[in-house]
Motif scaffolding. Structure first.
Motif, mmCIF file in Angstrom:
data_model
loop_
_atom_site.group_PDB
_atom_site.id
_atom_site.type_symbol
_atom_site.label_atom_id
_atom_site.label_comp_id
_atom_site.label_asym_id
_atom_site.label_seq_id
_atom_site.Cartn_x
_atom_site.Cartn_y
_atom_site.Cartn_z
ATOM 1 N N ARG A 255 -3.660 -2.190 12.683
ATOM 2 C CA ARG A 255 -3.766 -0.859 12.085
ATOM 3 C C ARG A 255 -2.371 -0.262 12.019
ATOM 4 O O ARG A 255 -1.597 -0.346 12.973
ATOM 5 C CB ARG A 255 -4.681 0.038 12.905
ATOM 6 C CG ARG A 255 -6.143 -0.368 12.756
ATOM 7 C CD ARG A 255 -7.056 0.571 13.464
ATOM 8 N NE ARG A 255 -6.846 0.413 14.904
ATOM 9 C CZ ARG A 255 -7.124 1.334 15.818
ATOM 10 N NH1 ARG A 255 -7.620 2.490 15.466
ATOM 11 N NH2 ARG A 255 -6.910 1.096 17.097
ATOM 12 N N VAL A 256 -2.043 0.338 10.870
ATOM 13 C CA VAL A 256 -0.712 0.884 10.613
ATOM 14 C C VAL A 256 -0.850 2.371 10.318
ATOM 15 O O VAL A 256 -1.670 2.768 9.485
ATOM 16 C CB VAL A 256 -0.052 0.183 9.398
ATOM 17 C CG1 VAL A 256 1.337 0.755 9.155
ATOM 18 C CG2 VAL A 256 -0.009 -1.319 9.594
ATOM 19 N N GLY A 257 -0.034 3.179 10.966
ATOM 20 C CA GLY A 257 0.021 4.607 10.694
ATOM 21 C C GLY A 257 1.470 5.066 10.623
ATOM 22 O O GLY A 257 2.371 4.395 11.124
ATOM 23 N N ILE A 258 1.698 6.217 9.995
ATOM 24 C CA ILE A 258 3.044 6.785 9.880
ATOM 25 C C ILE A 258 3.241 7.817 10.984
ATOM 26 O O ILE A 258 2.436 8.745 11.114
ATOM 27 C CB ILE A 258 3.251 7.476 8.522
ATOM 28 C CG1 ILE A 258 3.005 6.512 7.376
ATOM 29 C CG2 ILE A 258 4.643 8.083 8.436
ATOM 30 C CD1 ILE A 258 2.973 7.203 6.026
ATOM 31 N N ILE B 96 0.839 -1.190 0.000
ATOM 32 C CA ILE B 96 0.000 0.000 0.000
ATOM 33 C C ILE B 96 0.875 1.241 0.000
ATOM 34 O O ILE B 96 1.976 1.225 0.551
ATOM 35 C CB ILE B 96 -0.961 0.026 1.205
ATOM 36 C CG1 ILE B 96 -2.006 1.132 1.036
ATOM 37 C CG2 ILE B 96 -0.200 0.165 2.499
ATOM 38 C CD1 ILE B 96 -3.141 1.065 2.019
ATOM 39 N N THR B 97 0.377 2.286 -0.656
ATOM 40 C CA THR B 97 0.979 3.609 -0.561
ATOM 41 C C THR B 97 0.169 4.364 0.484
ATOM 42 O O THR B 97 -1.048 4.459 0.381
ATOM 43 C CB THR B 97 0.941 4.337 -1.918
ATOM 44 O OG1 THR B 97 1.650 3.535 -2.876
ATOM 45 C CG2 THR B 97 1.599 5.698 -1.828
ATOM 46 N N LEU B 98 0.842 4.883 1.497
ATOM 47 C CA LEU B 98 0.185 5.473 2.649
ATOM 48 C C LEU B 98 0.764 6.853 2.920
ATOM 49 O O LEU B 98 1.984 7.011 2.970
ATOM 50 C CB LEU B 98 0.409 4.555 3.860
ATOM 51 C CG LEU B 98 -0.353 4.802 5.136
ATOM 52 C CD1 LEU B 98 -1.848 4.578 4.916
ATOM 53 C CD2 LEU B 98 0.149 3.868 6.223
ATOM 54 N N SER B 99 -0.106 7.843 3.091
ATOM 55 C CA SER B 99 0.328 9.202 3.423
ATOM 56 C C SER B 99 0.199 9.430 4.916
ATOM 57 O O SER B 99 -0.658 8.824 5.576
ATOM 58 C CB SER B 99 -0.520 10.238 2.686
ATOM 59 O OG SER B 99 -0.327 10.133 1.305
ATOM 60 N N GLN B 100 1.021 10.339 5.435
ATOM 61 C CA GLN B 100 0.971 10.645 6.852
ATOM 62 C C GLN B 100 -0.435 11.138 7.204
ATOM 63 O O GLN B 100 -1.038 11.916 6.475
ATOM 64 C CB GLN B 100 2.012 11.691 7.207
ATOM 65 C CG GLN B 100 2.279 11.785 8.680
ATOM 66 C CD GLN B 100 3.546 12.544 8.973
ATOM 67 O OE1 GLN B 100 3.994 13.345 8.191
ATOM 68 N NE2 GLN B 100 4.132 12.283 10.121
ATOM 69 N N GLY B 101 -0.976 10.651 8.302
ATOM 70 C CA GLY B 101 -2.320 10.996 8.720
ATOM 71 C C GLY B 101 -3.346 9.948 8.321
ATOM 72 O O GLY B 101 -4.474 9.969 8.799
ATOM 73 N N SER B 102 -2.959 9.026 7.437
ATOM 74 C CA SER B 102 -3.843 7.942 7.011
ATOM 75 C C SER B 102 -3.516 6.680 7.799
ATOM 76 O O SER B 102 -2.450 6.562 8.378
ATOM 77 C CB SER B 102 -3.661 7.648 5.524
ATOM 78 O OG SER B 102 -3.911 8.784 4.764
ATOM 79 N N GLN B 103 -4.437 5.741 7.786
ATOM 80 C CA GLN B 103 -4.204 4.444 8.412
ATOM 81 C C GLN B 103 -4.475 3.328 7.427
ATOM 82 O O GLN B 103 -5.280 3.473 6.515
ATOM 83 C CB GLN B 103 -5.126 4.245 9.620
ATOM 84 C CG GLN B 103 -4.750 5.036 10.816
ATOM 85 C CD GLN B 103 -5.552 4.603 12.039
ATOM 86 O OE1 GLN B 103 -6.349 3.676 11.999
ATOM 87 N NE2 GLN B 103 -5.317 5.286 13.134
ATOM 88 N N TRP B 104 -3.778 2.227 7.628
ATOM 89 C CA TRP B 104 -3.961 1.024 6.830
ATOM 90 C C TRP B 104 -4.359 -0.070 7.802
ATOM 91 O O TRP B 104 -3.739 -0.238 8.853
ATOM 92 C CB TRP B 104 -2.651 0.693 6.136
ATOM 93 C CG TRP B 104 -2.605 -0.554 5.327
ATOM 94 C CD1 TRP B 104 -3.642 -1.182 4.693
ATOM 95 C CD2 TRP B 104 -1.447 -1.328 5.027
ATOM 96 N NE1 TRP B 104 -3.199 -2.292 4.013
ATOM 97 C CE2 TRP B 104 -1.842 -2.403 4.198
ATOM 98 C CE3 TRP B 104 -0.104 -1.217 5.356
ATOM 99 C CZ2 TRP B 104 -0.954 -3.349 3.726
ATOM 100 C CZ3 TRP B 104 0.782 -2.157 4.882
ATOM 101 C CH2 TRP B 104 0.356 -3.207 4.066
ATOM 102 N N ARG B 105 -5.363 -0.810 7.452
ATOM 103 C CA ARG B 105 -5.774 -1.945 8.277
ATOM 104 C C ARG B 105 -5.482 -3.218 7.492
ATOM 105 O O ARG B 105 -5.947 -3.391 6.378
ATOM 106 C CB ARG B 105 -7.250 -1.860 8.624
ATOM 107 C CG ARG B 105 -7.642 -2.918 9.609
ATOM 108 C CD ARG B 105 -9.078 -2.728 10.062
ATOM 109 N NE ARG B 105 -9.280 -3.544 11.236
ATOM 110 C CZ ARG B 105 -9.520 -3.093 12.446
ATOM 111 N NH1 ARG B 105 -9.618 -1.810 12.650
ATOM 112 N NH2 ARG B 105 -9.678 -3.922 13.452
#
Length: 96
Positions: free
Chosen positions: A22-25, A8-17
């Protein structure tokens, strides 16, 4: 159900489940001359900070191994830092 390997491409402030995790930057930067990201990983009540790098530093948590593929740290601070992450089940082994 999650696949054995996900990206996944993830931006700061977003979460990935992914599964129950749950994953955050937390931040994106450089660690020992390698692009790096500090991640916040949560599984239920368990919270874990992880440092991953594009040079191969990975983190295992809740049955997953997290890797950093690339980062974008914009010069313009109004834009968000972005990372590309890979998660694979810890018991999954690459065929090559």
């Amino acid at each position: 159900m999650s696949m054995a390997v996900e990206e996944i491409t993830l931006s700061q402030g977003s979460q990935w489940r992914i599964g129950e995790v749950r994953v955050g930057i937390v931040r994106v930067g450089v660690y020992e001359e390698s692009d790096a990201a500090e991640l916040l990983l949560r599984d239920g009540s368990e919270v874990h900070h992880a440092l991953v790098t594009v040079d191969g530093r990975e983190e295992e948590f809740a049955g997953w191994t997290f890797s950093l593929l690339w980062t974008v740290r914009p010069v313009d601070r109004t834009e968000r830092e972005t990372v590309r992450l890979r998660a694979r089940r810890s018991d999954y082994h690459w065929a090559g």
